[in-house]
Design a protein around this motif. Sequence first.
Motif, PDB file in Angstrom:
ATOM      1  N   ASP A 119       0.846  -1.180   0.000  1.00  0.00           N
ATOM      2  CA  ASP A 119       0.000   0.000   0.000  1.00  0.00           C
ATOM      3  C   ASP A 119       0.890   1.242   0.000  1.00  0.00           C
ATOM      4  O   ASP A 119       1.166   1.836   1.032  1.00  0.00           O
ATOM      5  N   ASN A 144       1.976   5.084  -1.825  1.00  0.00           N
ATOM      6  CA  ASN A 144       1.307   6.257  -2.389  1.00  0.00           C
ATOM      7  C   ASN A 144       1.631   6.466  -3.861  1.00  0.00           C
ATOM      8  O   ASN A 144       1.143   7.412  -4.470  1.00  0.00           O
ATOM      9  N   SER A 171       1.598   5.425  -7.900  1.00  0.00           N
ATOM     10  CA  SER A 171       0.703   4.687  -8.787  1.00  0.00           C
ATOM     11  C   SER A 171       1.185   4.849 -10.215  1.00  0.00           C
ATOM     12  O   SER A 171       2.068   5.640 -10.511  1.00  0.00           O
ATOM     13  N   GLY A 172       0.592   4.085 -11.074  1.00  0.00           N
ATOM     14  CA  GLY A 172       0.959   4.127 -12.486  1.00  0.00           C
ATOM     15  C   GLY A 172       1.287   2.732 -12.971  1.00  0.00           C
ATOM     16  O   GLY A 172       1.487   1.812 -12.184  1.00  0.00           O
ATOM     17  N   VAL A 179       4.593   1.164 -11.587  1.00  0.00           N
ATOM     18  CA  VAL A 179       4.473   0.816 -10.172  1.00  0.00           C
ATOM     19  C   VAL A 179       3.611  -0.436 -10.011  1.00  0.00           C
ATOM     20  O   VAL A 179       3.956  -1.358  -9.266  1.00  0.00           O
ATOM     21  N   ASP A 180       2.504  -0.473 -10.741  1.00  0.00           N
ATOM     22  CA  ASP A 180       1.615  -1.642 -10.668  1.00  0.00           C
ATOM     23  C   ASP A 180       2.332  -2.909 -11.134  1.00  0.00           C
ATOM     24  O   ASP A 180       2.153  -3.985 -10.569  1.00  0.00           O
ATOM     25  N   LYS A 214       4.749  -3.948  -8.370  1.00  0.00           N
ATOM     26  CA  LYS A 214       3.976  -4.531  -7.269  1.00  0.00           C
ATOM     27  C   LYS A 214       3.541  -5.954  -7.612  1.00  0.00           C
ATOM     28  O   LYS A 214       3.645  -6.864  -6.778  1.00  0.00           O
TER      29      LYS A 214
END
Length: 138
Positions: free
Chosen positions: A98, A100, A102-103, A106-107, A110
């Motif tokens: 979790d 902060n 994104s994009g 990053v996804d 992850k």
Amino acid sequence: MAYSTALSQGISILLFIHTMAEERCYHYLSTKVISEQLNIPVPTTAKVIRSLNSAQLTVAKEGAKGGIMLARPLSEITFLDVFLAVEPGKGLFKIDLDVNLSGPEVDEVKQKIVNHLSATEQAMHNSLKDMKLTDLLE
């Protein structure tokens, strides 16, 4: 993720019960005796034994001649059985991604982390399943 010492305590308790049954013909051992001999506090010993009983690795008998004994032969108990008994519902890894950021990049990172940790967890799971407690006695 850090785990409690319950896994090593659970293994020690099961090995001790097995050894006492095999070598000294004890059928049931008291929590107090187990605690004293393994140098584990009585409340901790009782908690671990409750977990082992719930997982049907040990059997408890109430009364003057009661105590704890193995529910099945040590040769049928795996490290995974003990892990699942003393750490119920927990995975080997806690994945907390979790962040902060994104994009798409990053996804993707992850997802790669989740995939690698999941594969590693499955490999560890399989390794623990293949290891019997009797392997420690050979």
